[in-house]
Design an enzyme around this catalytic site. Structure first.
Site, PDB file in Angstrom:
ATOM      1  N   LEU A  36       0.727  -1.213   0.018  1.00  0.00           N
ATOM      2  CA  LEU A  36       0.048   0.104  -0.008  1.00  0.00           C
ATOM      3  C   LEU A  36       0.928   1.163   0.096  1.00  0.00           C
ATOM      4  O   LEU A  36       0.921   2.157   0.809  1.00  0.00           O
ATOM      5  CB  LEU A  36      -0.829  -0.051   1.126  1.00  0.00           C
ATOM      6  N   SER A  86       6.308   1.870 -10.512  1.00  0.00           N
ATOM      7  CA  SER A  86       5.939   1.744 -12.147  1.00  0.00           C
ATOM      8  C   SER A  86       6.030   3.262 -12.797  1.00  0.00           C
ATOM      9  O   SER A  86       5.667   3.295 -13.904  1.00  0.00           O
ATOM     10  CB  SER A  86       4.346   1.366 -11.957  1.00  0.00           C
ATOM     11  N   GLU A 133       9.171  -1.365 -22.085  1.00  0.00           N
ATOM     12  CA  GLU A 133      10.048  -0.372 -22.024  1.00  0.00           C
ATOM     13  C   GLU A 133      11.412  -0.961 -21.913  1.00  0.00           C
ATOM     14  O   GLU A 133      12.478  -0.441 -22.280  1.00  0.00           O
ATOM     15  CB  GLU A 133       9.870   0.615 -20.756  1.00  0.00           C
ATOM     16  N   LYS A 160      13.277  -2.856 -14.219  1.00  0.00           N
ATOM     17  CA  LYS A 160      12.267  -3.854 -14.671  1.00  0.00           C
ATOM     18  C   LYS A 160      13.320  -4.896 -15.692  1.00  0.00           C
ATOM     19  O   LYS A 160      13.153  -6.254 -15.587  1.00  0.00           O
ATOM     20  CB  LYS A 160      11.530  -3.436 -15.635  1.00  0.00           C
ATOM     21  N   LYS A 195      -0.154   9.218 -14.425  1.00  0.00           N
ATOM     22  CA  LYS A 195       0.105   8.801 -15.775  1.00  0.00           C
ATOM     23  C   LYS A 195      -0.912   9.412 -16.911  1.00  0.00           C
ATOM     24  O   LYS A 195      -1.829  10.115 -16.227  1.00  0.00           O
ATOM     25  CB  LYS A 195      -0.355   7.059 -15.846  1.00  0.00           C
ATOM     26  N   LEU A 196       0.050   9.458 -17.862  1.00  0.00           N
ATOM     27  CA  LEU A 196      -0.721  10.485 -18.973  1.00  0.00           C
ATOM     28  C   LEU A 196      -2.262  10.410 -19.093  1.00  0.00           C
ATOM     29  O   LEU A 196      -2.985  11.540 -18.635  1.00  0.00           O
ATOM     30  CB  LEU A 196      -0.201  10.417 -20.354  1.00  0.00           C
ATOM     31  N   ILE A 212       2.264  18.522 -21.909  1.00  0.00           N
ATOM     32  CA  ILE A 212       2.605  17.423 -22.773  1.00  0.00           C
ATOM     33  C   ILE A 212       4.081  17.922 -22.963  1.00  0.00           C
ATOM     34  O   ILE A 212       4.716  18.864 -23.200  1.00  0.00           O
ATOM     35  CB  ILE A 212       2.140  17.936 -24.126  1.00  0.00           C
ATOM     36  N   ARG A 287      10.935  15.007 -20.770  1.00  0.00           N
ATOM     37  CA  ARG A 287      11.171  13.962 -19.651  1.00  0.00           C
ATOM     38  C   ARG A 287      12.640  13.697 -20.393  1.00  0.00           C
ATOM     39  O   ARG A 287      12.723  13.236 -21.502  1.00  0.00           O
ATOM     40  CB  ARG A 287      10.517  12.815 -19.991  1.00  0.00           C
ATOM     41  N   HIS A 290      13.711  10.389 -22.796  1.00  0.00           N
ATOM     42  CA  HIS A 290      12.437  10.020 -23.285  1.00  0.00           C
ATOM     43  C   HIS A 290      12.290   9.024 -24.678  1.00  0.00           C
ATOM     44  O   HIS A 290      12.635   9.567 -25.458  1.00  0.00           O
ATOM     45  CB  HIS A 290      11.489  11.338 -23.534  1.00  0.00           C
TER      46      HIS A 290
HETATM   47  P1  NAD Z   1       0.850   0.532  -9.858  1.00  0.00           P
HETATM   48  O1  NAD Z   1       1.846   1.511  -9.523  1.00  0.00           O
HETATM   49  O2  NAD Z   1      -0.469   1.187 -10.253  1.00  0.00           O
HETATM   50  O3  NAD Z   1       0.614  -0.491  -8.599  1.00  0.00           O
HETATM   51  C1  NAD Z   1       1.978  -0.989  -7.871  1.00  0.00           C
HETATM   52  C2  NAD Z   1       1.378  -1.706  -6.711  1.00  0.00           C
HETATM   53  O4  NAD Z   1       2.396  -2.389  -6.237  1.00  0.00           O
HETATM   54  C3  NAD Z   1       0.737  -0.744  -5.568  1.00  0.00           C
HETATM   55  O5  NAD Z   1      -0.561  -1.449  -5.130  1.00  0.00           O
HETATM   56  C4  NAD Z   1       1.676  -0.739  -4.712  1.00  0.00           C
HETATM   57  O6  NAD Z   1       1.302  -0.295  -3.391  1.00  0.00           O
HETATM   58  C5  NAD Z   1       2.430  -2.185  -4.573  1.00  0.00           C
HETATM   59  N1  NAD Z   1       3.957  -2.144  -4.185  1.00  0.00           N
HETATM   60  C6  NAD Z   1       4.937  -1.339  -4.715  1.00  0.00           C
HETATM   61  N2  NAD Z   1       5.915  -1.410  -3.748  1.00  0.00           N
HETATM   62  C7  NAD Z   1       5.639  -2.513  -3.179  1.00  0.00           C
HETATM   63  C8  NAD Z   1       6.463  -3.496  -2.287  1.00  0.00           C
HETATM   64  N3  NAD Z   1       7.680  -2.765  -1.921  1.00  0.00           N
HETATM   65  N4  NAD Z   1       5.811  -4.459  -1.568  1.00  0.00           N
HETATM   66  C9  NAD Z   1       4.735  -4.856  -1.898  1.00  0.00           C
HETATM   67  N5  NAD Z   1       3.875  -3.974  -2.661  1.00  0.00           N
HETATM   68  C10 NAD Z   1       4.474  -2.982  -3.537  1.00  0.00           C
HETATM   69  O7  NAD Z   1       1.504  -0.236 -11.120  1.00  0.00           O
HETATM   70  P2  NAD Z   1       0.687  -0.802 -12.205  1.00  0.00           P
HETATM   71  O8  NAD Z   1       0.610   0.190 -13.273  1.00  0.00           O
HETATM   72  O9  NAD Z   1      -0.440  -1.536 -11.666  1.00  0.00           O
HETATM   73  O10 NAD Z   1       1.599  -1.886 -12.811  1.00  0.00           O
HETATM   74  C11 NAD Z   1       1.717  -3.243 -12.105  1.00  0.00           C
HETATM   75  C12 NAD Z   1       2.854  -3.950 -12.869  1.00  0.00           C
HETATM   76  O11 NAD Z   1       2.716  -4.130 -14.220  1.00  0.00           O
HETATM   77  C13 NAD Z   1       4.375  -3.312 -12.759  1.00  0.00           C
HETATM   78  O12 NAD Z   1       5.301  -4.302 -12.624  1.00  0.00           O
HETATM   79  C14 NAD Z   1       4.670  -2.583 -13.874  1.00  0.00           C
HETATM   80  O13 NAD Z   1       5.728  -2.683 -14.328  1.00  0.00           O
HETATM   81  C15 NAD Z   1       4.098  -3.570 -14.929  1.00  0.00           C
HETATM   82  N6  NAD Z   1       3.514  -2.948 -16.440  1.00  0.00           N
HETATM   83  C16 NAD Z   1       2.670  -1.942 -15.964  1.00  0.00           C
HETATM   84  C17 NAD Z   1       2.081  -1.288 -17.267  1.00  0.00           C
HETATM   85  C18 NAD Z   1       1.468  -0.011 -17.330  1.00  0.00           C
HETATM   86  O14 NAD Z   1       0.968   0.531 -18.472  1.00  0.00           O
HETATM   87  N7  NAD Z   1       1.140   0.516 -16.188  1.00  0.00           N
HETATM   88  C19 NAD Z   1       2.611  -1.780 -18.367  1.00  0.00           C
HETATM   89  C20 NAD Z   1       3.157  -2.848 -18.509  1.00  0.00           C
HETATM   90  C21 NAD Z   1       3.662  -3.480 -17.434  1.00  0.00           C
HETATM   91  O1  DAU Z   2       4.913   0.799 -21.889  1.00  0.00           O
HETATM   92  C1  DAU Z   2       4.544   0.365 -20.527  1.00  0.00           C
HETATM   93  C2  DAU Z   2       4.928   1.321 -19.603  1.00  0.00           C
HETATM   94  O2  DAU Z   2       3.888   2.443 -19.790  1.00  0.00           O
HETATM   95  C3  DAU Z   2       4.726   0.921 -18.075  1.00  0.00           C
HETATM   96  O3  DAU Z   2       5.830  -0.065 -17.856  1.00  0.00           O
HETATM   97  C4  DAU Z   2       4.836   2.094 -17.098  1.00  0.00           C
HETATM   98  O4  DAU Z   2       4.478   1.603 -15.780  1.00  0.00           O
HETATM   99  C5  DAU Z   2       3.697   3.010 -17.283  1.00  0.00           C
HETATM  100  O5  DAU Z   2       3.995   4.101 -16.516  1.00  0.00           O
HETATM  101  C6  DAU Z   2       3.941   3.572 -18.771  1.00  0.00           C
HETATM  102  O6  DAU Z   2       5.130   4.125 -19.032  1.00  0.00           O
HETATM  103  P1  DAU Z   2       5.122   5.602 -19.842  1.00  0.00           P
HETATM  104  O7  DAU Z   2       6.036   6.645 -19.491  1.00  0.00           O
HETATM  105  O8  DAU Z   2       4.948   5.465 -21.277  1.00  0.00           O
HETATM  106  O9  DAU Z   2       3.571   6.330 -19.382  1.00  0.00           O
HETATM  107  P2  DAU Z   2       3.342   7.694 -19.027  1.00  0.00           P
HETATM  108  O10 DAU Z   2       1.740   7.755 -18.682  1.00  0.00           O
HETATM  109  O11 DAU Z   2       3.924   8.303 -17.833  1.00  0.00           O
HETATM  110  O12 DAU Z   2       3.350   8.521 -20.156  1.00  0.00           O
HETATM  111  C7  DAU Z   2       2.995   8.229 -21.491  1.00  0.00           C
HETATM  112  C8  DAU Z   2       3.425   9.347 -22.464  1.00  0.00           C
HETATM  113  O13 DAU Z   2       2.850  10.630 -22.281  1.00  0.00           O
HETATM  114  C9  DAU Z   2       5.061   9.187 -22.424  1.00  0.00           C
HETATM  115  O14 DAU Z   2       5.443   9.493 -23.764  1.00  0.00           O
HETATM  116  C10 DAU Z   2       5.222  10.552 -21.399  1.00  0.00           C
HETATM  117  C11 DAU Z   2       4.115  11.596 -21.884  1.00  0.00           C
HETATM  118  N1  DAU Z   2       3.678  12.325 -20.717  1.00  0.00           N
HETATM  119  C12 DAU Z   2       3.337  11.674 -19.528  1.00  0.00           C
HETATM  120  C13 DAU Z   2       2.862  12.637 -18.619  1.00  0.00           C
HETATM  121  C14 DAU Z   2       2.768  12.018 -17.195  1.00  0.00           C
HETATM  122  C15 DAU Z   2       3.464  13.706 -21.058  1.00  0.00           C
HETATM  123  O15 DAU Z   2       3.846  14.157 -22.246  1.00  0.00           O
HETATM  124  N2  DAU Z   2       3.132  14.245 -20.128  1.00  0.00           N
HETATM  125  C16 DAU Z   2       2.907  13.970 -18.541  1.00  0.00           C
HETATM  126  O16 DAU Z   2       2.684  14.641 -17.987  1.00  0.00           O
END
Ligand code: NAD
Ligand code: DAU
Length: 350
Positions: A36, A86, A133, A160, A195-196, A212, A287, A290
């Site tokens: 959490l 993440s 990624e 990762k 996230k975006l 952006i 970023r 990026h």
């Molecule tokens: P999130 O950040 O929404 O959730 C992460 C969860 O892990 C949270 O509930 C947090 O409390 C828990 N956590 C963090 N550190 C912890 C610890 N030390 N011990 C126990 N629990 C812990 O992440 P998400 O977006 O749901 O991503 C989940 C998984 O999927 C990650 O491994 C991420 O790399 C992978 N992933 C995410 C995306 C994406 O677009 N969000 C895409 C591909 C893969």
């Molecule tokens: O590709 C999978 C990954 O996607 C996951 O492994 C990550 O956990 C997840 O966070 C996501 O990573 P990104 O960096 O691609 O997602 P994010 O939503 O942070 O950004 C999406 C795109 O938008 C990226 O090109 C950065 C841009 N961005 C993001 C934010 C937060 C902006 O332009 N402005 C913003 O404020």
């Protein structure tokens, strides 16, 4: 009954995986281990938390003693490992936190699984959820396949990638049965508004600037989170041990086009004049490091496991926006306090 451990089940993707598994498999006992952190929220899974085959375990995947204790107590036959730090931007300001959770936490889980089963691997599986990624950045063309060499660019993706290598190494060295999947960008209900997509939905609703990065011409391949959860179910049950599966949406969008689309959709939903929300678009400092473009070739999971995304992007985005507009209390809860501090620091003076 099988005891299955899901880590990170109070997070965005983990919550959808917990719900699917608890509801679909009443003969499994699903244990959700989550620390959490700011990203974890038990409200995400409140609807299944009273079911008899679900149990929450509040703990840290890095805590050696605690993790060993629960593995010994519940004898998990399967692990679906999602817990992680993440968010790429947070990894740029605090890389060590990502190394600890994503690398050391994963090794700790692998060790506990190895010590518990001591080579008796029949019907056991450690399933590690990873990201596209790890493959780095694509140019104008091409797709990531399972054979694309790892080339991570951010501290997040490096952590990762490292965890993926450790999982594979435990397979090669100790025979530990594992599967890894690498997925593209997820979107949908319950995603933390750093996230975006949820950040923009929240800011459009609040009439706040839409930050952006750079020129906005970065490309991501978006997948609805429930489609990802269904892929995880397929891979966990039918995937081949020792294999990697790429999961993606065949759905590439440049950030600026995606944000403009969200502006149009939300102007319609909120009864605002077209163009009102697009005027909030604000180009800010890029970023660092990026990645230009991500796109997944999901042929392997389609051909071998018969998985394809079901929901179209138009429908998924529409449902997602509606979910956020109908869950203002959820948004208010997660965007108060610490979120404000993070937001101000991340986007200060931009
Ligand atoms: P999130 O950040 O929404 O959730 C992460 C969860 O892990 C949270 O509930 C947090 O409390 C828990 N956590 C963090 N550190 C912890 C610890 N030390 N011990 C126990 N629990 C812990 O992440 P998400 O977006 O749901 O991503 C989940 C998984 O999927 C990650 O491994 C991420 O790399 C992978 N992933 C995410 C995306 C994406 O677009 N969000 C895409 C591909 C893969
Ligand atoms: O590709 C999978 C990954 O996607 C996951 O492994 C990550 O956990 C997840 O966070 C996501 O990573 P990104 O960096 O691609 O997602 P994010 O939503 O942070 O950004 C999406 C795109 O938008 C990226 O090109 C950065 C841009 N961005 C993001 C934010 C937060 C902006 O332009 N402005 C913003 O404020």
């Amino acid at each position: 009954m099988r005891n299955i451990l899901i880590t990170g089940g109070a997070g965005f993707i983990g919550g959808h995986v917990v719900r699917l598994m608890v509801q679909k498999y009443p003969d499994y006992r699903i244990y959700n281990l989550d620390k959490l952190t700011y990203a974890g929220n038990l409200e995400n899974i409140a609807d299944v938390s009273a079911l008899p085959n679900y149990r929450f375990l509040h703990g840290d995947i890095c805590d050696v003693e605690y993790v060993n204790r629960i593995f010994n107590e519940y004898s998990f036959e399967g692990v679906i490992h999602l817990a992680a730090e993440s968010h790429v931007d947070r990894s740029i300001s605090d890389p060590l936190a990502f190394a600890k959770t994503n690398i050391l936490g994963t090794i700790n889980l692998l060790d506990a699984f190895k010590s518990l089963w001591k080579g008796q691997w029949e019907n056991k599986l450690f399933y590690h959820i990873s990201t596209d990624e790890v493959y780095g950045s694509l140019g104008e063309s091409g797709l990531f396949t399972e054979d694309t060499p790892y080339d991570p660019n951010s501290p997040y993706s490096a952590s990762k990638a490292s965890s993926d290598h450790f999982v594979r190494a435990y397979g090669e060295t100790y025979g530990l049965p594992y599967i890894i999947s690498n997925c593209s960008n997820n979107y949908g209900p319950n995603q933390f508004p750093e996230k975006l997509i949820p950040l923009c939905i929240h800011n459009i609703e609040q009439n706040e600037p839409l930050p952006i990065y750079g020129d906005g011409q970065y490309t991501r391949d978006w997948l609805f989170v429930i489609d990802h959860a269904m892929a995880i179910d397929q891979i966990f049950h039918k995937g081949e041990v020792g294999e990697t599966y790429n999961v993606g949406g065949h759905n590439e969008w440049q950030n600026i086009d995606l944000v403009r689309l969200m502006c149009e959709m939300m102007d319609r939903k909120l009864g605002r004049k077209q163009g009102h929300s697009a005027a909030l678009i604000h180009f800010v400092t890029d970023r660092p490091g990026h990645d230009k473009r991500y796109a997944i070739d999901a042929t392997k999971i389609d051909k071998t496991l018969g998985w394809k995304p079901i929901l179209t992007f138009e429908k998924g985005l529409d449902q997602t926006i509606d979910w956020y507009l109908n869950h203002k209390e959820w948004l208010t809860n997660v965007t108060s306090g610490a979120y404000r501090q993070y937001y101000n620091k991340q986007y200060q003076a931009q």
